[in-house]
Design a protein around this motif. Structure first.
Motif, mmCIF file in Angstrom:
data_model
loop_
_atom_site.group_PDB
_atom_site.id
_atom_site.type_symbol
_atom_site.label_atom_id
_atom_site.label_comp_id
_atom_site.label_asym_id
_atom_site.label_seq_id
_atom_site.Cartn_x
_atom_site.Cartn_y
_atom_site.Cartn_z
ATOM 1 N N LEU A 82 3.730 -11.159 -9.370
ATOM 2 C CA LEU A 82 4.222 -8.991 -9.459
ATOM 3 C C LEU A 82 2.739 -8.263 -9.868
ATOM 4 C CD1 LEU A 82 7.445 -8.446 -10.419
ATOM 5 C CD2 LEU A 82 6.893 -8.124 -8.583
ATOM 6 N N ARG A 83 1.744 -8.956 -11.084
ATOM 7 C CA ARG A 83 0.394 -8.856 -11.214
ATOM 8 C C ARG A 83 -0.499 -8.530 -10.741
ATOM 9 N NH1 ARG A 83 2.846 -9.632 -16.644
ATOM 10 N NH2 ARG A 83 1.804 -12.146 -16.445
ATOM 11 N N GLU A 84 -0.700 -9.723 -9.817
ATOM 12 C CA GLU A 84 -1.812 -10.143 -8.750
ATOM 13 C C GLU A 84 -1.248 -8.759 -7.146
ATOM 14 O OE1 GLU A 84 -2.415 -14.389 -5.392
ATOM 15 O OE2 GLU A 84 -1.345 -14.428 -8.120
ATOM 16 N N LEU A 85 -0.118 -9.036 -7.585
ATOM 17 C CA LEU A 85 0.497 -7.938 -6.124
ATOM 18 C C LEU A 85 -0.466 -6.671 -6.303
ATOM 19 C CD1 LEU A 85 3.526 -9.543 -4.612
ATOM 20 C CD2 LEU A 85 1.221 -9.060 -3.190
ATOM 21 N N GLY A 86 -0.005 -6.071 -7.045
ATOM 22 C CA GLY A 86 0.109 -4.833 -8.066
ATOM 23 C C GLY A 86 1.158 -3.726 -8.029
ATOM 24 N N GLU A 87 2.275 -4.718 -8.144
ATOM 25 C CA GLU A 87 3.680 -3.930 -8.401
ATOM 26 C C GLU A 87 4.176 -4.331 -9.397
ATOM 27 O OE1 GLU A 87 4.394 -2.522 -5.343
ATOM 28 O OE2 GLU A 87 3.877 -3.020 -4.406
ATOM 29 N N SER A 88 5.248 -3.473 -9.754
ATOM 30 C CA SER A 88 6.500 -3.522 -10.882
ATOM 31 C C SER A 88 7.967 -4.336 -10.422
ATOM 32 C CB SER A 88 6.418 -1.990 -11.334
ATOM 33 O OG SER A 88 7.265 -1.772 -10.136
ATOM 34 N N GLU B 186 6.259 -13.275 -12.672
ATOM 35 C CA GLU B 186 5.822 -11.227 -12.912
ATOM 36 C C GLU B 186 4.602 -11.922 -13.329
ATOM 37 O OE1 GLU B 186 6.446 -9.032 -15.222
ATOM 38 O OE2 GLU B 186 9.121 -9.410 -14.778
ATOM 39 N N ASP B 187 3.705 -13.242 -13.217
ATOM 40 C CA ASP B 187 2.346 -12.738 -12.596
ATOM 41 C C ASP B 187 2.144 -12.753 -11.497
ATOM 42 O OD1 ASP B 187 2.007 -14.558 -15.477
ATOM 43 O OD2 ASP B 187 1.843 -16.426 -14.838
#
Length: 182
Positions: free
Chosen positions: A22-28, A19-20
């Protein structure tokens, strides 16, 4: 896209770290699942290209390549950067003729690896299979629970000065995920 494929398999063991990331990558999560669905379709297509061709088409030309001796065999190691893990590289090891033997994350050449002395030093996503095997010999490689997963049995002290304890570490794409006890 490929980083999302790596993360999808890791989500089974390290949902919080994924989850962290994905947030860093700007993805869901849905983008991660879709990237994995497309990757699996490419892998299992009746007209599937060879694994090495697939990696080159998705990742582009490798950042580095070199020969590696494994016993009597000379293989080729191709490595690509993975922005999510700047100190690691995605490595594909090929046999003569181009068949892919192994595909996993390894420490980038020249990047310092972690100091691994005790089980407390083994945190998820902090080290690779080969780093743990070198730190705690003799280590025994074991089959994982799915493709791209490995297990490694070894003994290491829980803390400084402690007695070695036998554990089986679990890795996904060569990166440590967890240390359930054996």
């Amino acid at each position: 896209m490929f980083q999302l494929v790596l993360l999808r398999r890791m989500a089974d063991h390290q949902a919080g770290l994924v989850e962290d990331a994905l947030r860093e990558l700007g993805e869901s999560r849905s983008a991660m699942r879709e990237a994995n669905r497309r990757w699996q379709a490419m892998v299992h297509s009746p007209r599937a290209r060879g694994a090495l061709t697939r990696y080159r088409s998705v990742l582009g030309p490798p950042q580095s390549r070199d020969a590696r001796r494994i016993g009597d065999l000379t293989c080729e190691a191709l490595r690509w950067p993975v922005p999510l893990w700047p100190d690691l590289r995605f490595e594909v090891l090929t046999a003569p003729g181009g068949q892919v033997w192994n595909e996993w994350l390894v420490r980038a050449p020249g990047a310092p690896g972690p100091a691994l002395r005790t089980l407390a030093d083994l945190r998820p996503w902090s080290c690779t299979v080969d780093e743990v095997a070198r730190a705690f010999p003799p280590a025994t490689p074991m089959e994982g629970s799915a493709p791209t997963r490995w297990r490694l049995a070894f003994a290491a002290p829980a803390g400084a000065g402690g007695q070695p304890r036998r554990v089986v570490a679990e890795f996904t794409w060569g990166l440590l995920q967890r240390l359930p006890e054996s």
